[in-house]
Design an enzyme around this catalytic site. Structure first.
Site, PDB file in Angstrom:
ATOM      1  N   GLU A  74       7.267  26.837 -34.554  1.00  0.00           N
ATOM      2  CA  GLU A  74       7.991  26.123 -33.500  1.00  0.00           C
ATOM      3  C   GLU A  74       7.182  26.016 -32.208  1.00  0.00           C
ATOM      4  O   GLU A  74       7.335  25.064 -31.450  1.00  0.00           O
ATOM      5  CB  GLU A  74       9.332  26.795 -33.199  1.00  0.00           C
ATOM      6  CG  GLU A  74      10.388  26.617 -34.292  1.00  0.00           C
ATOM      7  CD  GLU A  74      10.267  27.639 -35.402  1.00  0.00           C
ATOM      8  OE1 GLU A  74       9.322  28.463 -35.380  1.00  0.00           O
ATOM      9  OE2 GLU A  74      11.125  27.625 -36.316  1.00  0.00           O
ATOM     10  N   PHE A 136      23.860  36.533 -37.748  1.00  0.00           N
ATOM     11  CA  PHE A 136      22.553  36.264 -38.338  1.00  0.00           C
ATOM     12  C   PHE A 136      21.860  35.147 -37.550  1.00  0.00           C
ATOM     13  O   PHE A 136      22.449  34.099 -37.296  1.00  0.00           O
ATOM     14  CB  PHE A 136      22.718  35.852 -39.812  1.00  0.00           C
ATOM     15  CG  PHE A 136      21.400  35.508 -40.455  1.00  0.00           C
ATOM     16  CD1 PHE A 136      20.427  36.493 -40.633  1.00  0.00           C
ATOM     17  CD2 PHE A 136      21.127  34.214 -40.879  1.00  0.00           C
ATOM     18  CE1 PHE A 136      19.207  36.179 -41.214  1.00  0.00           C
ATOM     19  CE2 PHE A 136      19.900  33.894 -41.453  1.00  0.00           C
ATOM     20  CZ  PHE A 136      18.937  34.882 -41.626  1.00  0.00           C
ATOM     21  N   GLN A 137      20.636  35.396 -37.172  1.00  0.00           N
ATOM     22  CA  GLN A 137      19.816  34.453 -36.401  1.00  0.00           C
ATOM     23  C   GLN A 137      20.477  34.001 -35.100  1.00  0.00           C
ATOM     24  O   GLN A 137      20.398  32.833 -34.719  1.00  0.00           O
ATOM     25  CB  GLN A 137      19.411  33.247 -37.264  1.00  0.00           C
ATOM     26  CG  GLN A 137      18.454  33.677 -38.372  1.00  0.00           C
ATOM     27  CD  GLN A 137      17.761  32.531 -39.068  1.00  0.00           C
ATOM     28  OE1 GLN A 137      18.334  31.447 -39.209  1.00  0.00           O
ATOM     29  NE2 GLN A 137      16.548  32.780 -39.520  1.00  0.00           N
ATOM     30  N   LYS A 186      26.407  25.379 -34.472  1.00  0.00           N
ATOM     31  CA  LYS A 186      26.438  24.605 -35.721  1.00  0.00           C
ATOM     32  C   LYS A 186      27.780  23.898 -35.907  1.00  0.00           C
ATOM     33  O   LYS A 186      27.826  22.743 -36.334  1.00  0.00           O
ATOM     34  CB  LYS A 186      26.172  25.560 -36.890  1.00  0.00           C
ATOM     35  CG  LYS A 186      26.010  24.854 -38.217  1.00  0.00           C
ATOM     36  CD  LYS A 186      25.566  25.826 -39.296  1.00  0.00           C
ATOM     37  CE  LYS A 186      25.288  25.085 -40.582  1.00  0.00           C
ATOM     38  NZ  LYS A 186      24.836  26.017 -41.637  1.00  0.00           N
ATOM     39  N   MET A 503     -13.835  34.223 -21.825  1.00  0.00           N
ATOM     40  CA  MET A 503     -13.390  34.326 -20.439  1.00  0.00           C
ATOM     41  C   MET A 503     -13.040  35.772 -20.071  1.00  0.00           C
ATOM     42  O   MET A 503     -13.336  36.242 -18.973  1.00  0.00           O
ATOM     43  CB  MET A 503     -12.187  33.406 -20.194  1.00  0.00           C
ATOM     44  CG  MET A 503     -11.736  33.379 -18.757  1.00  0.00           C
ATOM     45  SD  MET A 503     -13.065  32.852 -17.654  1.00  0.00           S
ATOM     46  CE  MET A 503     -12.737  31.106 -17.514  1.00  0.00           C
TER      47      MET A 503
END
Ligand SMILES: Cc1ncc(C[n+]2csc(CCOP(=O)(O)OP(=O)(O)O)c2C)c(N)n1
Ligand SMILES: [Mg+2]
Length: 613
Positions: A74, A136-137, A186, A503
């Site tokens: 993502e 969940f999630q 949802k 760097m």
């Protein structure tokens, strides 16, 4: 609770009055907003909306399809949306599931906020009844994102979803642009609501600030005051930032510089606002800016900051910055005025494009000859140009970029990772147009380059898009190599491999007595060329010889599909000039190859430990 504003009379949307699921409404609003590509990764809580994409595309003509690009992670989707937005000015969109999908998106959201990039992130959320149960999630998206985004919505009322989505786009692109997050449970995605075809939420505070901004115009008195300052000046300088590019003010900025004959220094975010090859350009200022740009800041007696914010990489010591100058500041965000540099002699809060056009008008009779100053900066440019170790037998990173720039001549969109290669890219590539140098400026997020290039290429199918990446940075989102080939996206990836986090090593060389804690990558096993081949790159090569550099670079940029080139470069090269963190330009070190006005030795003791960032 926010109310839905009565829509202004407009032609009726053909679908107005129809009942549809919120998932279908989301797709319709995206289509209405002109979205042609969604970058995103699916999952349980966002499935209804993914299904709506499938159904939308199945029932629309090919030309109206909304393309779905699935990344490896993502974070990649977020940077693709950012690359799309940065290269066009249009709002980029990414779509992720709840929990880990949303938390993987935090970095690009913060990155977009820090660089004022307009994106909309749509997150699935657990159903309303499950919120707060550690379902969940489940992740507290509103709370997490509220600290990093321009605005966050959690949609709890299906009837307000449509207006919320339209408002999200409005907020992302208006005023100082930025990222907006919409969290959609949802069950809300599945809920039915009546489609309106128009309507925005009323946001007290934001709407009012925007109204003030839209009404703001330069008063006669302010116009006169500005030109009084310019009239008193013998050595004026424009200091141009990313705000000029964000407000599409490049043309106005070029016209302003030309009309009054004022030399221009640019931040890394402002590169391309004016053509870096033009006479008036003094290139980049700041920590790794051109020595001549920083000397010009030291010498000038008037600085006009436009869409720039005196960031610590430019202005590490505000009291010492431009010590002889009066300062004027034009910015769209009033909170930037006197945030860092307190001694401001003139300011105007406005969109840069409008502000500059108004100033041009206000100064129509202004004439002053700055030729002695031009002579001075021309001399600075000649004496203190960027330079590097041209005598080394090893391939130098700077020469790779110099040759590439000579081949593409400013006609490419560049993206970068973060580190030395990013700064060398900023220094050695000609940037002739706005929105052609895309880099994670404020956040400095390693892993930005490859996904941002994918997004920019999708938004600009006909253009040459080149990611200049580092071996450390590219590993962070290496999975996106495969995204290039899966979707046949012809980006060019130029990896400057210095076998490690150059760097960080540079800082360890300068300030930590060469103790390479955590940056010794000699154990590395990675064969990047084989990795690119394994992901289906039709062109994947390595170059380490000077004699082959030009011809290999030519093959690389002219290859029709996605191409990968790894340049093995001198590991010991440092980025110069360098103004140490928290130091003033007087402490600038220019290294062995750029002549300095006065010799300054790097002195770790001079650094203020509290500003070691
Ligand atoms: C996500 C992230 N983690 C850590 C850092 C700190 N950091 C800045 S530059 C750098 C090294 C980058 O290495 P590489 O991509 O190989 O670039 P190089 O400097 O070698 O050109 C690191 C670790 C960062 N900017 N971003
Ligand atoms: Mg490296």
């Amino acid at each position: 609770m926010t109310a839905v504003v009565k829509p202004a009379p407009k032609p009726r949307h053909p679908l107005a009055g129809q009942e549809m699921t919120c998932a279908d409404t989301i797709l319709q609003v995206l289509a209405d907003e002109g979205v042609d590509t969604i970058f995103g990764y699916s999952g349980g809580a966002i499935l209804p909306t993914y299904d709506a994409i499938f159904r939308y595309n199945a029932t629309h003509a090919k030309s109206e399809e909304i393309r779905l690009i699935v990344p490896a992670n993502e974070q990649g989707a977020g940077f693709m949306a950012a690359g799309y937005a940065r290269s066009t000015g249009k709002v980029g969109v990414f779509l992720v599931t709840s929990g880990p999908g949303a938390t993987n998106s935090v970095t690009p959201i913060r990155d977009c906020f820090a660089d004022s990039v307009p994106v909309v992130l749509i997150c699935g959320q657990v159903p309303r009844a499950a919120i707060g149960t550690d379902a969940f999630q489940e992740a507290p998206v509103f709370n997490i994102m509220a600290a990093c985004a321009k605005h966050v919505f959690l949609v709890t009322d299906p009837e307000k979803l449509e207006a919320t989505f339209r408002t999200a786009f409005e907020i992302a692109r208006t005023g100082r642009p930025g990222p907006v997050v919409i969290d959609v449970p949802k069950d809300v995605q599945n809920a039915l609501a009546t489609f309106q075809g128009t309507g925005l939420l009323k946001l007290r505070g934001y709407d009012e600030r925007l109204e003030v901004l839209q009404q703001s115009s330069l008063s006669d008195a302010d116009g006169k005051a500005f030109f009084r300052l310019l009239a008193k000046s013998e050595r004026p300088l424009l200091y141009v930032g990313g705000g000029v590019i964000n407000s599409d003010a490049s043309e106005a900025c070029r016209a302003f510089a030309e009309r009054f004959q004022i030399p221009v220094v640019s931040t890394v975010m402002g590169l391309g606002a004016i053509d870096t090859t033009s006479d008036l350009s003094l290139h980049m200022l700041g920590m790794h800016g051109a020595a001549y740009a920083n000397y010009a800041v030291e010498d000038c007696d008037f600085v006009f900051a436009i869409g720039a914010r005196f960031d610590d990489r430019v202005c590490g010591k505000p009291l010492e910055w431009a010590p002889h100058a009066r300062v004027a500041h034009l910015d769209i965000d009033g909170s930037e005025i006197r945030k860092v540099k307190k001694a401001i002699d003139w300011f105007h809060v406005s969109d840069a494009k409008r502000g500059l056009s108004e100033l041009l008008r206000a100064g129509k009779d202004f004439h002053k000859d700055f030729r002695p100053w031009h002579e001075h900066v021309r001399e600075l440019k000649k004496r203190h140009a960027y330079d590097y170790n041209r005598a080394s037998p090893l391939l130098q990173p700077q020469e790779v970029l110099e040759v590439l720039s000579d081949i593409v001549k400013g006609e490419a969109v560049f993206t970068t990772g973060v580190g030395q290669h990013q700064m060398w890219a900023a220094q050695y590539l000609d940037v002739r147009h706005p929105r052609h140098f895309l880099t994670s400026g404020s956040m400095g997020t390693m892993g930005f380059g490859l996904p941002a290039a994918i997004g920019a290429q999708i938004a600009n199918p006909g253009k040459l898009v080149i990611d200049i990446d580092g071996d450390g940075s590219i590993r962070m989102n290496l999975g996106e190599l495969e995204t290039c080939t899966v979707y046949d996206i012809p980006v060019k990836v130029l990896l400057l491999n210095n076998l490690g986090d150059g760097m960080v090593r540079q800082w360890q060389d300068l300030f930590f007595s060469n103790r390479y804690s955590g940056t010794d990558k000699s154990m590395h096993k990675k064969d990047f060329v084989r990795a690119a081949q394994a992901d289906g790159f039709g062109y994947a090569a390595r170059v380490s010889k000077r004699e082959e550099l030009r011809s290999v670079l030519e093959q690389f940029v002219s290859f029709k599909g996605a191409a990968f080139l790894e340049a093995m470069v001198d590991q010991s090269a440092h980025v110069y000039p360098m103004v140490g963190p928290g130091l003033g330009y007087k402490e600038m070190i220019t290294g062995a190859f750029i002549p300095a006005r006065q010799v300054v030795k790097p002195d770790a003791k001079k650094l203020d430990p509290s500003s070691m960032f």
